[in-house]
Write an enzyme that holds these catalytic residues in place. Structure first.
Site, PDB file in Angstrom:
ATOM      1  CG  ASP A 479      22.729  -3.264  14.428  1.00  0.00           C
ATOM      2  OD1 ASP A 479      22.822  -4.318  13.771  1.00  0.00           O
ATOM      3  OD2 ASP A 479      23.378  -3.072  15.471  1.00  0.00           O
ATOM      4  NE  ARG A 483      27.877  -2.495  16.671  1.00  0.00           N
ATOM      5  CZ  ARG A 483      27.430  -1.243  16.655  1.00  0.00           C
ATOM      6  NH1 ARG A 483      28.239  -0.251  16.336  1.00  0.00           N
ATOM      7  NH2 ARG A 483      26.168  -0.989  16.957  1.00  0.00           N
ATOM      8  CG  ASP A 484      31.076  -7.874  18.611  1.00  0.00           C
ATOM      9  OD1 ASP A 484      30.705  -6.684  18.415  1.00  0.00           O
ATOM     10  OD2 ASP A 484      31.679  -8.215  19.641  1.00  0.00           O
ATOM     11  CD  GLU A 485      24.795  -4.372  18.034  1.00  0.00           C
ATOM     12  OE1 GLU A 485      25.855  -3.830  18.316  1.00  0.00           O
ATOM     13  OE2 GLU A 485      23.693  -4.014  18.508  1.00  0.00           O
ATOM     14  CG  ASP A 492      18.460   0.379  14.355  1.00  0.00           C
ATOM     15  OD1 ASP A 492      17.948   0.336  15.486  1.00  0.00           O
ATOM     16  OD2 ASP A 492      19.674   0.561  14.182  1.00  0.00           O
ATOM     17  CD1 TRP A 543      15.128  -1.096  19.505  1.00  0.00           C
ATOM     18  CD2 TRP A 543      14.561   0.958  20.191  1.00  0.00           C
ATOM     19  NE1 TRP A 543      16.215  -0.267  19.319  1.00  0.00           N
ATOM     20  CE2 TRP A 543      15.897   0.991  19.728  1.00  0.00           C
ATOM     21  CE3 TRP A 543      13.999   2.140  20.648  1.00  0.00           C
ATOM     22  CZ2 TRP A 543      16.666   2.161  19.726  1.00  0.00           C
ATOM     23  CZ3 TRP A 543      14.772   3.311  20.649  1.00  0.00           C
ATOM     24  CH2 TRP A 543      16.077   3.307  20.195  1.00  0.00           C
ATOM     25  CD  GLU A 755      26.126   2.697  16.105  1.00  0.00           C
ATOM     26  OE1 GLU A 755      27.305   2.369  15.862  1.00  0.00           O
ATOM     27  OE2 GLU A 755      25.387   2.052  16.869  1.00  0.00           O
ATOM     28  CG  HIS A 776      24.114   1.993  12.423  1.00  0.00           C
ATOM     29  ND1 HIS A 776      24.932   0.959  12.800  1.00  0.00           N
ATOM     30  CD2 HIS A 776      23.133   2.066  13.372  1.00  0.00           C
ATOM     31  CE1 HIS A 776      24.472   0.446  13.943  1.00  0.00           C
ATOM     32  NE2 HIS A 776      23.370   1.094  14.289  1.00  0.00           N
TER      33      HIS A 776
HETATM   34  C1  BGC Z   1      22.437  -0.847  17.641  1.00  0.00           C
HETATM   35  C2  BGC Z   1      21.340   0.151  17.358  1.00  0.00           C
HETATM   36  C3  BGC Z   1      20.200  -0.258  18.203  1.00  0.00           C
HETATM   37  C4  BGC Z   1      20.676  -0.020  19.596  1.00  0.00           C
HETATM   38  C5  BGC Z   1      19.666  -0.137  20.661  1.00  0.00           C
HETATM   39  C6  BGC Z   1      22.863  -0.684  19.045  1.00  0.00           C
HETATM   40  O1  BGC Z   1      23.865  -1.525  19.401  1.00  0.00           O
HETATM   41  O2  BGC Z   1      23.481  -0.732  16.760  1.00  0.00           O
HETATM   42  O3  BGC Z   1      21.211   0.578  16.121  1.00  0.00           O
HETATM   43  O4  BGC Z   1      18.979   0.276  17.880  1.00  0.00           O
HETATM   44  O5  BGC Z   1      21.786  -0.790  19.911  1.00  0.00           O
HETATM   45  O6  BGC Z   1      19.674   1.043  21.266  1.00  0.00           O
END
Ligand code: BGC
Length: 897
Positions: A479, A483-485, A492, A543, A755, A776
């Site tokens: 995504d 960041r912390d992800e 996506d 998703w 994003e 994003h």
């Molecule tokens: C992500 C998205 C992802 C979503 C889920 C977010 O934190 O960055 O791109 O699809 O969470 O809704």
């Protein structure tokens, strides 16, 4: 072998067509694959139009010499009458571990004349069975605090090379990340190996040709390990050690001597371990490097390792080792500093002019113990300071402690950052722009496409889409990169994939990801929202549908039937799981869903707040996935399934219309996304579609020609409009510059996709720090409309992989010209149009061994200097109302209407 033909062909004239660009499993000469029946592809080249293949012959041999003699000791396909030139499944003798296979192909052209044999190509097998691994898993014997990032361990061993080395291969993997050296030299140039997979089910190992790194006599191997995804910080709340808390190494070097002997050097109890200069390295947080702790020569044989600790055997599996199917992550390019300034806070700020992913390489000279701090951020705040609040808890900071003396060069490993700006403190003296460069890192994906047009802001949009892709295809399609992800969010990818395929060759990266999707899919068929899945959350509509949409898209674009075979159980599992949620009612109205994620809240009080009901969205995707599943069943010849899911699809559509469409034709919620999904997925009866499209257009008009769609509706919005007679409106949305729109961000200087539609708000403030990425790719999904509709390059679903295609440019808006190129499996496709003085000029390139139907407005058409009907290579012209369809074989054509 060129020019040489089997005797019986000597009487036949050789075809002017030659065979080029041989690939095996999407790769030129793959080393260390574990596909037991690899697929072979080639392209045809030659002058003139309408080049075709009517038959082919493939030879596979264990040595180039055998191939030279036109003898396929492994495989001689014989002459196969077929026009297929991509994805031909190897059909020879069983392939053995570690062996290299050479292959060559010739074709018979449209006149049945044979081509010369192609240049020889090859692929090499990796270790196919767990028993091929003699190496043992080891872990360093070092004390660690598992709650924090520990120093990166170094592991080493020595060995002797006795004799002339014919070839040497290193097979290696790790728990955590690894970087290997032999005799002081780096093995290969891959980064973040062994890559991120569903580690419990699939762990990749890499194979390297290390023949040139060995020395006569004493040798040494050294491996640095890093935490990476395996045990570094991942997700939120300081969570780490997701997959395990011990780093591990599995190392197997095979040396083949010229005299026929072979020797193995393997990881085992004789290895030693220590720590070095990397005090901490974490994907989110950055690296802490103390150059004073370097151990010069640590991977040389002569290095004195007394005082090093030992290693311990690790109880880890070798049963789930797999060879990579993608090309891996590399340093791809460098971006120079555009400016060096000082921020109001006093930090030296470097602007690279481009939001990108990787790190900086910096040159510095100072005293031992001086410390440099490098922070990374995507944007500056309103005061002009580095803005890092949107990175949430990711520290994204590298610290470097100088060795002292000579100038030193530093760049981190085992971490990556998403940034346009770097903030430097502690730099001794003045930092000149030449001393720092941004290193761009991503999965190695050849560029396959390009789109340009007369509108500079749209060209910047295409640039931003491409950079969004670069930044978020780092081993896993993610995504966001900052960041912390940085997770493989499934929606996506499914929305962006078609665009991604135009821009770069993503077949390998996505195949790998799909294998992880199947591995992480729950036993009941439910699909996690991120893949690989450290999160443990599943079941969201749009998703989970990545399980059906992604393989189907690969099949369509690359003619990859195998991915459908491999994913079939996964696709079916997902559809059956949804069906179990809906029961016979077929309306999906349970569970948690992200919905039309980040759809806008109406910014203008005159506008109603658009709401796309989850029940409607979920049921629409249920239908869509069922549709793709029944098509897949047809392709795979699973007739009973095709029928079963075909009738389920009809029932879902009926239930959808009954539940969500009012007698007057209004969709419940009345949102743009509701109409877009119903129309794009063909959920409404034919007779009701025009009215629904009119309602969609009216809804867009109500918002002063703005979209209100989120992640789920946006990708299909312009497609639906152009398909149902609202091309002008699609262009209006495309060229819209005020919020919310694609060009809104472009006008504000974006260099990647954001994003949110308003990551930076019209008043100059930032959206919430909780979720605001400036890199994003999801909204970049408009890219495929640029290629497919504006430039008009569209595949024929019935002849996938662009074996047959449609070229139908749809000029509109303010555009006076547009041009797109796409490198398909058959070669380059191009479509370039110009509008001048009421004339449409269209230049088209169609690759050999394919056919295209070109759609132009009705009227007098010339090709080159002749009326189209008389031009060379034209296979047919058909007038259809206000359009004409011209069917052509390969070649370059210039039409003028
Ligand atoms: C992500 C998205 C992802 C979503 C889920 C977010 O934190 O960055 O791109 O699809 O969470 O809704």
């Amino acid at each position: 072998m060129n020019g040489r033909c089997a005797t019986k062909d000597l009487l036949v004239p050789l075809s002017p067509v030659s065979v080029t660009k041989l690939t095996c499993e999407y790769s030129v000469t793959p080393l260390g694959i574990d596909t037991r029946q690899p697929r072979l592809s080639w392209q045809l080249a030659g002058a003139g139009r309408n080049l075709r293949q009517s038959a082919y012959q493939i030879l596979g041999a264990g040595s180039p010499e055998l191939l030279q003699q036109a003898s396929g000791d492994c495989w001689d396909s014989g002459r196969i009458n077929s026009d297929r030139s991509v994805q031909i499944v190897y059909g020879g003798a069983p392939l053995a571990s570690s062996r290299r296979y050479y292959w060559s192909v010739r074709i018979w052209d449209g006149d049945n004349n044979p081509s010369p044999w192609s240049e020889a190509s090859w692929w090499e097998m990796g270790l196919l069975a767990p028993a091929d691994w003699q190496a043992e898993w080891i872990t360093p014997d070092l004390a660690e605090d598992l709650a924090v990032s520990s120093p990166a361990p170094l592991l080493r061993t020595t060995f002797a090379v006795n004799g002339d080395v014919r070839s040497a291969r290193l097979s290696i993997t790790s728990l955590g990340l690894y970087e290997a050296e032999l005799n002081g030299r780096r093995v290969g140039d891959l980064l973040f190996t062994p890559g991120w997979t569903s580690y419990a089910h699939r762990l990749q190992y890499q194979t390297y040709d290390v023949t040139d790194l060995l020395l006569p006599g004493a040798n040494a191997a050294g491996v640095t390990l890093g935490d990476g995804w395996y045990r570094g910080f991942l997700l939120w709340g300081g969570k780490r050690n997701h997959y395990g808390d011990k780093l591990g190494l599995l190392f197997q070097l095979r040396i083949d001597y010229a005299d026929g002997r072979s020797e193995l050097v393997i990881s085992g109890p004789n290895w030693k371990s220590s720590t070095g200069p990397i005090l901490a390295a974490d994907l989110y947080n950055g690296e802490h490097y103390d150059a004073r702790l370097e151990k010069p020569g640590w991977s040389l044989a002569a290095f004195a390792d007394d005082g090093w600790a030992g290693v311990t055997p690790l109880a880890a599996s070798k049963e789930h080792l797999v060879a990579p199917v993608d090309a891996g992550v590399r340093r791809i390019e460098e971006v120079p500093a555009r400016s060096v300034t000082v921020s109001p806070e006093g930090e030296t700020l470097i602007d690279f002019g481009q939001n990108l992913v990787g790190w900086v390489r910096i040159r510095v000279q100072g005293a031992a113990g001086d410390q440099l701090t490098l922070r990374y951020g995507e944007v500056l705040d309103q005061q002009g300071n580095l803005y890092v609040a949107n990175l949430r808890t990711a520290q994204a900071t590298d610290r470097y402690i100088l060795r002292g003396g000579e100038a030193e060069v530093y760049e981190p490993r085992f971490t990556f950052h998403g940034f346009r700006y770097a903030g430097v403190t502690g730099y001794p003296g003045e930092l000149a722009p030449e001393q720092i460069v941004a290193v761009v890192v991503h999965s190695d994906m050849p560029v396959t496409g390009d789109f340009t047009c007369s509108h500079p802001l749209l060209n910047q949009l295409q640039h931003n889409i491409r950079w969004g892709q670069k930044g978020n295809f780092l081993d896993v399609p993610t995504d966001c990169p900052q960041r912390d992800e940085r997770l493989g969010w499934t929606a996506d990818l499914q929305v962006f994939l078609r665009t991604a395929i135009f821009n770069m060759d993503v077949a390998g990266v996505i195949t790998k990801w799909l294998h992880d999707l199947a591995a992480d899919q729950h036993a009941d068929g439910n699909v996690p929202v991120v893949i690989p899945d450290p999160l443990g959350m599943a079941g969201s509509s749009a998703w989970g549908d990545a399980a059906t949409i992604v393989p189907w898209t690969l099949y369509q674009c690359y003619d990859d039937t195998r991915i459908l075979e491999q994913q079939y159980a996964s696709m079916k599992g997902w559809v059956d799981w949804i069906h179990a949620q809906t029961g016979d009612a077929l309306i999906w109205n349970t569970g948690f869903h992200f919905g039309d994620w980040l759809a806008i809240e109406a910014p203008d009080p005159r506008w109603p707040n658009p709401v796309t009901e989850n029940d409607l969205l979920c049921t629409a995707f249920f239908a869509h996935s069922t549709d793709l599943l029944q098509r897949t069943a047809q392709v795979l010849g699973k007739t009973a399934d095709a029928e079963r899911y075909g009738s389920l699809l009809a029932d879902i559509k009926a239930a959808f219309c009954h539940e969500f469409v009012s007698p007057a034709g209004r969709l419940s919620g009345n949102s743009q996304t509701a109409y877009v999904l119903a129309l794009h997925f063909d959920l409404l009866p034919e007779s009701e579609r025009a009215a629904a499209a009119a309602r969609l257009a009216a809804e867009i008009g109500r918002y002063d020609n703005h979209l209100t769609t989120g992640f789920v509706g946006t990708p299909y919005l312009c497609h639906v409009l152009s398909r149902f007679g609202y091309l002008d409106l699609a262009y209006t949305l495309l060229e819209q510059e005020s919020y919310p729109s694609w060009l809104y961000a472009v006008k504000l200087g974006a260099t990647t996709m954001w994003e949110r539609w308003d990551s930076l708000r019209p008043d100059g403030s930032f959206q919430t720090t909780e979720m605001n990425s400036f890199n994003h790719y999801a909204y970049g999904a408009i890219g495929d409309w640029l290629y497919r509709v504006v430039a008009g390059i569209e595949l024929d679903p019935a002849a996938p992989g662009y074996k047959r295609m449609r070229i139908e440019p749809r000029p509109g808006g303010s555009l006076t010209w547009a041009r797109a190129r796409y490198e398909s499996g058959y070669g380059a496709i191009e479509s370039a149009w110009t509008l001048t003085d009421g004339h449409l000029e269209l230049t088209v390139t169609i690759p050999p061994n394919t056919e295209a139907t070109i759609t132009l407005p009705a009227g007098l058409v010339t090709e080159g200097s002749r009326p189209v009907a008389h031009a060379d290579g034209i296979l047919g012209v058909e007038i259809m109302g206000d359009r004409q369809q011209i069917t052509v074989g390969s070649g370059e054509y210039r039409f003028r209407v």
